[in-house]
Design a protein around this motif. Structure first.
Motif, PDB file in Angstrom:
ATOM      1  N   PRO A   1      -9.105 -10.244  49.360  1.00  0.00           N
ATOM      2  CA  PRO A   1      -9.514  -9.794  50.696  1.00  0.00           C
ATOM      3  C   PRO A   1      -8.420 -10.154  51.696  1.00  0.00           C
ATOM      4  O   PRO A   1      -7.910 -11.271  51.700  1.00  0.00           O
ATOM      5  CB  PRO A   1     -10.787 -10.592  50.980  1.00  0.00           C
ATOM      6  CG  PRO A   1     -11.261 -11.078  49.643  1.00  0.00           C
ATOM      7  CD  PRO A   1     -10.038 -11.212  48.793  1.00  0.00           C
ATOM      8  N   GLY A   2      -8.053  -9.210  52.515  1.00  0.00           N
ATOM      9  CA  GLY A   2      -7.021  -9.455  53.504  1.00  0.00           C
ATOM     10  C   GLY A   2      -6.331  -8.178  53.883  1.00  0.00           C
ATOM     11  O   GLY A   2      -6.720  -7.091  53.477  1.00  0.00           O
ATOM     12  N   GLY A   3      -5.288  -8.325  54.681  1.00  0.00           N
ATOM     13  CA  GLY A   3      -4.548  -7.146  55.089  1.00  0.00           C
ATOM     14  C   GLY A   3      -3.592  -7.446  56.214  1.00  0.00           C
ATOM     15  O   GLY A   3      -3.364  -8.603  56.584  1.00  0.00           O
ATOM     16  N   GLY A   4      -3.052  -6.380  56.769  1.00  0.00           N
ATOM     17  CA  GLY A   4      -2.008  -6.474  57.766  1.00  0.00           C
ATOM     18  C   GLY A   4      -2.460  -7.065  59.082  1.00  0.00           C
ATOM     19  O   GLY A   4      -3.599  -6.872  59.517  1.00  0.00           O
ATOM     20  N   LEU A   5      -1.525  -7.781  59.698  1.00  0.00           N
ATOM     21  CA  LEU A   5      -1.763  -8.351  61.015  1.00  0.00           C
ATOM     22  C   LEU A   5      -1.627  -7.264  62.070  1.00  0.00           C
ATOM     23  O   LEU A   5      -0.787  -6.371  61.955  1.00  0.00           O
ATOM     24  CB  LEU A   5      -0.738  -9.444  61.337  1.00  0.00           C
ATOM     25  CG  LEU A   5      -1.007 -10.842  60.813  1.00  0.00           C
ATOM     26  CD1 LEU A   5      -1.033 -10.915  59.318  1.00  0.00           C
ATOM     27  CD2 LEU A   5      -0.002 -11.805  61.396  1.00  0.00           C
ATOM     28  N   GLU A   6      -2.453  -7.366  63.097  1.00  0.00           N
ATOM     29  CA  GLU A   6      -2.289  -6.512  64.265  1.00  0.00           C
ATOM     30  C   GLU A   6      -1.258  -7.186  65.164  1.00  0.00           C
ATOM     31  O   GLU A   6      -1.059  -8.403  65.099  1.00  0.00           O
ATOM     32  CB  GLU A   6      -3.636  -6.346  64.966  1.00  0.00           C
ATOM     33  CG  GLU A   6      -4.630  -5.613  64.086  1.00  0.00           C
ATOM     34  CD  GLU A   6      -6.025  -5.521  64.669  1.00  0.00           C
ATOM     35  OE1 GLU A   6      -6.239  -5.982  65.811  1.00  0.00           O
ATOM     36  OE2 GLU A   6      -6.902  -5.002  63.975  1.00  0.00           O
ATOM     37  N   HIS A   7      -0.580  -6.397  65.992  1.00  0.00           N
ATOM     38  CA  HIS A   7       0.474  -6.940  66.845  1.00  0.00           C
ATOM     39  C   HIS A   7      -0.055  -8.115  67.674  1.00  0.00           C
ATOM     40  O   HIS A   7      -1.084  -8.010  68.325  1.00  0.00           O
ATOM     41  CB  HIS A   7       1.024  -5.859  67.779  1.00  0.00           C
ATOM     42  CG  HIS A   7       2.152  -6.352  68.615  1.00  0.00           C
ATOM     43  ND1 HIS A   7       3.421  -6.477  68.113  1.00  0.00           N
ATOM     44  CD2 HIS A   7       2.203  -6.784  69.890  1.00  0.00           C
ATOM     45  CE1 HIS A   7       4.213  -6.958  69.049  1.00  0.00           C
ATOM     46  NE2 HIS A   7       3.497  -7.149  70.145  1.00  0.00           N
TER      47      HIS A   7
ATOM     48  N   VAL B   1       0.949 -14.005  53.809  1.00  0.00           N
ATOM     49  CA  VAL B   1       0.529 -15.363  54.126  1.00  0.00           C
ATOM     50  C   VAL B   1      -0.770 -15.584  53.356  1.00  0.00           C
ATOM     51  O   VAL B   1      -1.746 -14.842  53.551  1.00  0.00           O
ATOM     52  CB  VAL B   1       0.314 -15.553  55.645  1.00  0.00           C
ATOM     53  CG1 VAL B   1      -0.031 -16.993  55.971  1.00  0.00           C
ATOM     54  CG2 VAL B   1       1.565 -15.098  56.419  1.00  0.00           C
ATOM     55  N   LEU B   2      -0.761 -16.571  52.462  1.00  0.00           N
ATOM     56  CA  LEU B   2      -1.865 -16.761  51.519  1.00  0.00           C
ATOM     57  C   LEU B   2      -2.623 -18.042  51.842  1.00  0.00           C
ATOM     58  O   LEU B   2      -2.021 -19.120  51.923  1.00  0.00           O
ATOM     59  CB  LEU B   2      -1.314 -16.799  50.096  1.00  0.00           C
ATOM     60  CG  LEU B   2      -0.479 -15.570  49.719  1.00  0.00           C
ATOM     61  CD1 LEU B   2       0.336 -15.828  48.473  1.00  0.00           C
ATOM     62  CD2 LEU B   2      -1.377 -14.362  49.549  1.00  0.00           C
ATOM     63  N   TYR B   3      -3.933 -17.900  52.038  1.00  0.00           N
ATOM     64  CA  TYR B   3      -4.793 -19.012  52.411  1.00  0.00           C
ATOM     65  C   TYR B   3      -5.886 -19.236  51.374  1.00  0.00           C
ATOM     66  O   TYR B   3      -6.412 -18.277  50.802  1.00  0.00           O
ATOM     67  CB  TYR B   3      -5.516 -18.726  53.733  1.00  0.00           C
ATOM     68  CG  TYR B   3      -4.635 -18.641  54.938  1.00  0.00           C
ATOM     69  CD1 TYR B   3      -4.263 -19.789  55.640  1.00  0.00           C
ATOM     70  CD2 TYR B   3      -4.198 -17.413  55.415  1.00  0.00           C
ATOM     71  CE1 TYR B   3      -3.468 -19.710  56.773  1.00  0.00           C
ATOM     72  CE2 TYR B   3      -3.400 -17.317  56.552  1.00  0.00           C
ATOM     73  CZ  TYR B   3      -3.046 -18.476  57.223  1.00  0.00           C
ATOM     74  OH  TYR B   3      -2.263 -18.389  58.343  1.00  0.00           O
TER      75      TYR B   3
ATOM     76  N   ARG C   1       6.105  -5.500  56.907  1.00  0.00           N
ATOM     77  CA  ARG C   1       4.646  -5.636  56.989  1.00  0.00           C
ATOM     78  C   ARG C   1       4.302  -7.094  56.735  1.00  0.00           C
ATOM     79  O   ARG C   1       4.673  -7.666  55.712  1.00  0.00           O
ATOM     80  CB  ARG C   1       3.937  -4.773  55.960  1.00  0.00           C
ATOM     81  CG  ARG C   1       2.411  -4.873  56.064  1.00  0.00           C
ATOM     82  CD  ARG C   1       1.751  -3.852  55.158  1.00  0.00           C
ATOM     83  NE  ARG C   1       0.323  -3.771  55.394  1.00  0.00           N
ATOM     84  CZ  ARG C   1      -0.599  -4.428  54.671  1.00  0.00           C
ATOM     85  NH1 ARG C   1      -0.223  -5.202  53.674  1.00  0.00           N
ATOM     86  NH2 ARG C   1      -1.879  -4.286  54.947  1.00  0.00           N
ATOM     87  N   VAL C   2       3.577  -7.688  57.684  1.00  0.00           N
ATOM     88  CA  VAL C   2       3.093  -9.052  57.540  1.00  0.00           C
ATOM     89  C   VAL C   2       1.589  -8.965  57.344  1.00  0.00           C
ATOM     90  O   VAL C   2       0.883  -8.319  58.122  1.00  0.00           O
ATOM     91  CB  VAL C   2       3.428  -9.920  58.776  1.00  0.00           C
ATOM     92  CG1 VAL C   2       2.928 -11.347  58.582  1.00  0.00           C
ATOM     93  CG2 VAL C   2       4.925  -9.898  59.046  1.00  0.00           C
ATOM     94  N   ALA C   3       1.105  -9.599  56.290  1.00  0.00           N
ATOM     95  CA  ALA C   3      -0.311  -9.539  55.949  1.00  0.00           C
ATOM     96  C   ALA C   3      -0.799 -10.931  55.576  1.00  0.00           C
ATOM     97  O   ALA C   3      -0.010 -11.794  55.195  1.00  0.00           O
ATOM     98  CB  ALA C   3      -0.532  -8.568  54.791  1.00  0.00           C
TER      99      ALA C   3
ATOM    100  N   ALA D   1      -6.254 -13.268  61.388  1.00  0.00           N
ATOM    101  CA  ALA D   1      -6.252 -12.013  60.625  1.00  0.00           C
ATOM    102  C   ALA D   1      -6.963 -12.161  59.288  1.00  0.00           C
ATOM    103  O   ALA D   1      -7.734 -11.287  58.891  1.00  0.00           O
ATOM    104  CB  ALA D   1      -4.820 -11.530  60.405  1.00  0.00           C
ATOM    105  N   VAL D   2      -6.709 -13.268  58.577  1.00  0.00           N
ATOM    106  CA  VAL D   2      -7.316 -13.420  57.254  1.00  0.00           C
ATOM    107  C   VAL D   2      -8.836 -13.513  57.364  1.00  0.00           C
ATOM    108  O   VAL D   2      -9.560 -12.940  56.547  1.00  0.00           O
ATOM    109  CB  VAL D   2      -6.720 -14.612  56.474  1.00  0.00           C
ATOM    110  CG1 VAL D   2      -7.199 -15.952  57.000  1.00  0.00           C
ATOM    111  CG2 VAL D   2      -7.018 -14.473  54.986  1.00  0.00           C
TER     112      VAL D   2
END
Length: 152
Positions: free
Chosen positions: A39-45, A95-97, A10-12, A52-53
């Motif tokens: 706030p955040g979550g999983g990337l869509e394909h 991935v943290l921004y 899972r990539v988020a 995504a963020v």
């Protein structure tokens, strides 16, 4: 007994939004108990983590934002058993921004894995039930600001 081992990646992407000493958090209700999360979550394909963020920020909080910097990538591996007794070999990449709020109004998400969003003083979050990525991301965020002030 033959055990089934399933692999799951899972990539988020998650946003650290800090204003005037307060951090924006969302309450995650998809686990065994409600906990506070970034706030955040999983990337869509095919979705870029930066897109995504910002999408997740708006979905979960009502705010729009602008990425100010990439804080880092956190990888974790957590094999565990699911409800059927099968082993799930779970690997997560976060991935943290750092994100600056640019508009919108605070609202709560409905019908998803979070149910509310709130601002909390950074000095008081130690008393909250936090998901681990909050501390990981804040460590990266604090390191960035510590490095900037030591350069002066």
């Amino acid at each position: 007994m033959d055990e089934t081992i399933r692999r799951r990646l899972r990539v988020a992407a998650y946003a650290v939004v800090v204003e005037d000493g307060n951090i924006l958090l969302a309450r995650f209700i998809g686990g065994d108990r409600p906990r506070w999360i970034l706030p955040g979550g999983g990337l869509e394909h095919g979705e870029d983590p930066a897109d995504a963020v910002l999408r997740e920020l708006t979905e979960e909080t009502g705010y729009t934002g602008r990425i100010t910097r990439l804080l880092g990538v956190h990888s974790f591996h957590m094999p565990r058993r699911d409800l059927d007794g099968d082993i799930v070999d779970f690997h997560g990449l976060r991935v943290l921004y750092e994100v600056a709020r640019t508009g919108g109004e605070l609202r709560h998400e409905t019908d998803n894995s979070t149910d509310r969003a709130e601002w909390f003083p950074l000095s008081e979050i130690h008393g909250l039930d936090l998901m681990d990525q909050v501390n990981v991301a804040l460590g990266m965020w604090r390191d960035h600001w510590r490095d900037r002030t030591s350069m002066r």
